[in-house]
Scaffold this motif. Sequence first.
Motif, PDB file in Angstrom:
ATOM      1  N   ILE A 196     -20.662 -24.322  17.369  1.00  0.00           N
ATOM      2  CA  ILE A 196     -20.319 -24.864  16.052  1.00  0.00           C
ATOM      3  C   ILE A 196     -20.883 -26.278  15.920  1.00  0.00           C
ATOM      4  O   ILE A 196     -20.617 -27.151  16.757  1.00  0.00           O
ATOM      5  CB  ILE A 196     -18.787 -24.905  15.855  1.00  0.00           C
ATOM      6  N   GLU A 197     -21.656 -26.494  14.876  1.00  0.00           N
ATOM      7  CA  GLU A 197     -22.152 -27.837  14.589  1.00  0.00           C
ATOM      8  C   GLU A 197     -21.182 -28.518  13.633  1.00  0.00           C
ATOM      9  O   GLU A 197     -20.852 -27.969  12.580  1.00  0.00           O
ATOM     10  CB  GLU A 197     -23.546 -27.768  13.965  1.00  0.00           C
ATOM     11  N   ALA A 198     -20.744 -29.702  14.005  1.00  0.00           N
ATOM     12  CA  ALA A 198     -19.743 -30.412  13.210  1.00  0.00           C
ATOM     13  C   ALA A 198     -20.236 -31.816  12.901  1.00  0.00           C
ATOM     14  O   ALA A 198     -20.944 -32.442  13.687  1.00  0.00           O
ATOM     15  CB  ALA A 198     -18.414 -30.469  13.959  1.00  0.00           C
ATOM     16  N   ASP A 199     -19.830 -32.322  11.747  1.00  0.00           N
ATOM     17  CA  ASP A 199     -20.136 -33.688  11.332  1.00  0.00           C
ATOM     18  C   ASP A 199     -18.850 -34.501  11.339  1.00  0.00           C
ATOM     19  O   ASP A 199     -17.843 -34.099  10.729  1.00  0.00           O
ATOM     20  CB  ASP A 199     -20.748 -33.703   9.931  1.00  0.00           C
ATOM     21  N   GLN A 202     -18.535 -21.843   8.983  1.00  0.00           N
ATOM     22  CA  GLN A 202     -17.916 -22.132  10.278  1.00  0.00           C
ATOM     23  C   GLN A 202     -16.651 -22.983  10.158  1.00  0.00           C
ATOM     24  O   GLN A 202     -16.132 -23.460  11.159  1.00  0.00           O
ATOM     25  CB  GLN A 202     -18.913 -22.849  11.189  1.00  0.00           C
ATOM     26  N   ALA A 247     -18.109 -33.478  19.851  1.00  0.00           N
ATOM     27  CA  ALA A 247     -19.203 -32.878  19.087  1.00  0.00           C
ATOM     28  C   ALA A 247     -20.084 -32.023  19.986  1.00  0.00           C
ATOM     29  O   ALA A 247     -20.464 -30.898  19.627  1.00  0.00           O
ATOM     30  CB  ALA A 247     -20.027 -33.972  18.413  1.00  0.00           C
ATOM     31  N   ALA A 248     -20.406 -32.535  21.181  1.00  0.00           N
ATOM     32  CA  ALA A 248     -21.225 -31.767  22.115  1.00  0.00           C
ATOM     33  C   ALA A 248     -20.493 -30.526  22.613  1.00  0.00           C
ATOM     34  O   ALA A 248     -21.092 -29.455  22.766  1.00  0.00           O
ATOM     35  CB  ALA A 248     -21.631 -32.647  23.291  1.00  0.00           C
ATOM     36  N   VAL A 268     -20.585 -27.680  20.085  1.00  0.00           N
ATOM     37  CA  VAL A 268     -21.884 -27.009  20.037  1.00  0.00           C
ATOM     38  C   VAL A 268     -22.074 -26.095  21.244  1.00  0.00           C
ATOM     39  O   VAL A 268     -22.439 -24.926  21.115  1.00  0.00           O
ATOM     40  CB  VAL A 268     -23.029 -28.047  19.965  1.00  0.00           C
ATOM     41  N   GLU A 269     -21.789 -26.637  22.442  1.00  0.00           N
ATOM     42  CA  GLU A 269     -22.137 -25.914  23.673  1.00  0.00           C
ATOM     43  C   GLU A 269     -21.138 -24.818  24.020  1.00  0.00           C
ATOM     44  O   GLU A 269     -21.523 -23.791  24.563  1.00  0.00           O
ATOM     45  CB  GLU A 269     -22.270 -26.910  24.818  1.00  0.00           C
ATOM     46  N   ALA A 300     -17.210 -28.761   9.315  1.00  0.00           N
ATOM     47  CA  ALA A 300     -18.256 -27.867   9.809  1.00  0.00           C
ATOM     48  C   ALA A 300     -19.525 -28.109   9.009  1.00  0.00           C
ATOM     49  O   ALA A 300     -19.487 -28.206   7.768  1.00  0.00           O
ATOM     50  CB  ALA A 300     -17.820 -26.414   9.693  1.00  0.00           C
ATOM     51  N   ARG A 301     -20.661 -28.233   9.694  1.00  0.00           N
ATOM     52  CA  ARG A 301     -21.926 -28.467   9.007  1.00  0.00           C
ATOM     53  C   ARG A 301     -22.287 -27.286   8.121  1.00  0.00           C
ATOM     54  O   ARG A 301     -22.874 -27.443   7.051  1.00  0.00           O
ATOM     55  CB  ARG A 301     -23.027 -28.731  10.034  1.00  0.00           C
ATOM     56  N   HIS A 302     -21.911 -26.103   8.564  1.00  0.00           N
ATOM     57  CA  HIS A 302     -22.150 -24.893   7.779  1.00  0.00           C
ATOM     58  C   HIS A 302     -20.796 -24.381   7.282  1.00  0.00           C
ATOM     59  O   HIS A 302     -19.902 -24.097   8.098  1.00  0.00           O
ATOM     60  CB  HIS A 302     -22.847 -23.831   8.619  1.00  0.00           C
TER      61      HIS A 302
END
Length: 620
Positions: free
Chosen positions: A414-417, A363, A405-406, A409-410, A358-360
């Motif tokens: 959740i933004e993931a790396d 999350q 990944a998309a 988010v949608e 998780a980018r953050h």
Amino acid sequence: MHTLNIGILAHVDAGKTSLTERLLFDSGAIDRLGSVDAGDTRTDDGEIERRRGITIRSAVAAFTAGDAQINLIDTPGHSDFIAEVERALEVLDGAVLLLSAVEGVQAQTRVLMRTLRRLRLPTLVFVNKIDRAGARDEDLLDDIRRRLTPYAVPLTRVTDIGTPDARVLAHPLDEEAAGTLAEVDTAVLAALVDGPAPTGQDLRAALAAHTADGTVHPVFFGSALGGQGVTDLVEGLVRLIPRPGARGPGEPREGTVFAVRPGAGGERRVYLRLHEGEVTNRQSLTFLRRESDGRTVEVAARVTGLGVVGRPGDGTLTPGNIAELRGLAAVRVGDRLGQATEHTPQFAAPTLEALVHARHPAQAAPLRSALLALADQDPLLHARPAANGGTALLLYGEVQKEVLAATLVEDFGIEADFAPSRVRFLERPTGSGEAVEEMPWHERTRHWATIGLRVEPGPRGSGGVFTYETELGALPRAFHQAIEDTVHATLLGGPHGREVTDYRVTLIRSGFCAPISTAGDFRGLTPLVLRRALERAGTRVYEPYHAFEAELPLDALAPVTAQLASYGAEFRETTGGRTGWLITGDLPARRVRDVELRLPGLTHGEGVWWSRPSGDRALR
């Protein structure tokens, strides 16, 4: 009215979604043709599908033709989503294999046809894009017979192919068709040899019989965008695909869940193909799930909403039909009504592994929950905890990673790396080994527990299995669970640093001291005993391989085969020699990217490469 469940299969960009739109429009099921380019098609209803212009999840749409309702299942064409195709195959009555008259037979087309022939699924071939520059007919028929199926029988032909004026005409069952049918039908062969010659009715009957058994493949030409030849295809579906047999609604329920998709407000939509019995709204159902260790698990659920595909207002699902069910939160793809069966995968498991974080940091837990929810929709999307709070995923390719990944988010916010993908090696036990650690507590173990474990090889594809020889109830349930969970967690890394698979671990001795022993004692001692037993059993590392096909110009055979050999390729067949070469074989998966980078230079940009996972082999 009877129902046919038909899958549309093809390589990417052959026109599957466009054909689905045309079939729905021509039948009156929709009042406007959707466009892949415009992103307004009916079956690609996800935002990501619309934006990318590709099908990712199998979708169902229905239309009527005569006395038949045809449920169209539009499947993905991109090889990264081959697992979706596999799910659809389980519920089909027949298939349409789509080719482009311009690009012709592609490597993915060959894989799909081999699978369809192996399953003996009735399949019609539709050659699309006849009105595009570069379209071929007779040469393409030769390619179909040489590379897909020797028993291809054209039922339509084309005039002015490759131009906007291309038109489709009926092609009679002539001497060539009779010769093809004679190769699979003894009655037709006898009539050709001894006379009298087979009549048109004889040939039509033979064609229908051997299309039904998956031996012969009728070929239709047309254009999904222009509409030419689509009526002939529909008539072929109704006439040549046999009606599914069913004993009726009074029989015990049998059905298969082949798709799970998110709905409005996060409610899941479950797609069920019913084979026997009937299902109604508000009904309580029990699904059966076959676990990797062979156990059958019951999943109870109650239907809170039911919509039969193609039959608005019908609240009862009957044999042969598909319904969208709601309220089945715990049901997964592959679950069955009636009886659980062993599923034999038609395509190899994914060979790439990627770590996702998780980018953050806040999350991290929602990310893992989201990935588990996505895994319910796709059982081949394996997700497991990894170091530093990350999650390890098994994937087929980079496009699948981009789509995940998309989706995160949608759909989940959740933004993931994703870390770079790496090829996934595995370890398997080579023999049997045992280890035991007894109480009482002493300086070496520091655990109040007795544990004895045996490790031995399991069947290929079984994953990890944990069993007992000790008497159930001899340990508190929490202690049993602590041992089992720790066994599977420990074997995520074997003696050689790779995940251990296809193992069978058996608890052969156990004991505890009340009230001193805790679950923590068993979690702490299990890895020590297990590693000792595994060391005695021994393991071997296995490397994933890809089956490959390479189409080469004449002058590129020597340099390409030399390069492939240097990468450890094993060649199976080399054919051609007149206008080019086709090479097939197997290659270590870690070398596939190297070949993809080198091939354009070795072939002056004319080489075509395709590969797919094909199991693994022991490292030398």
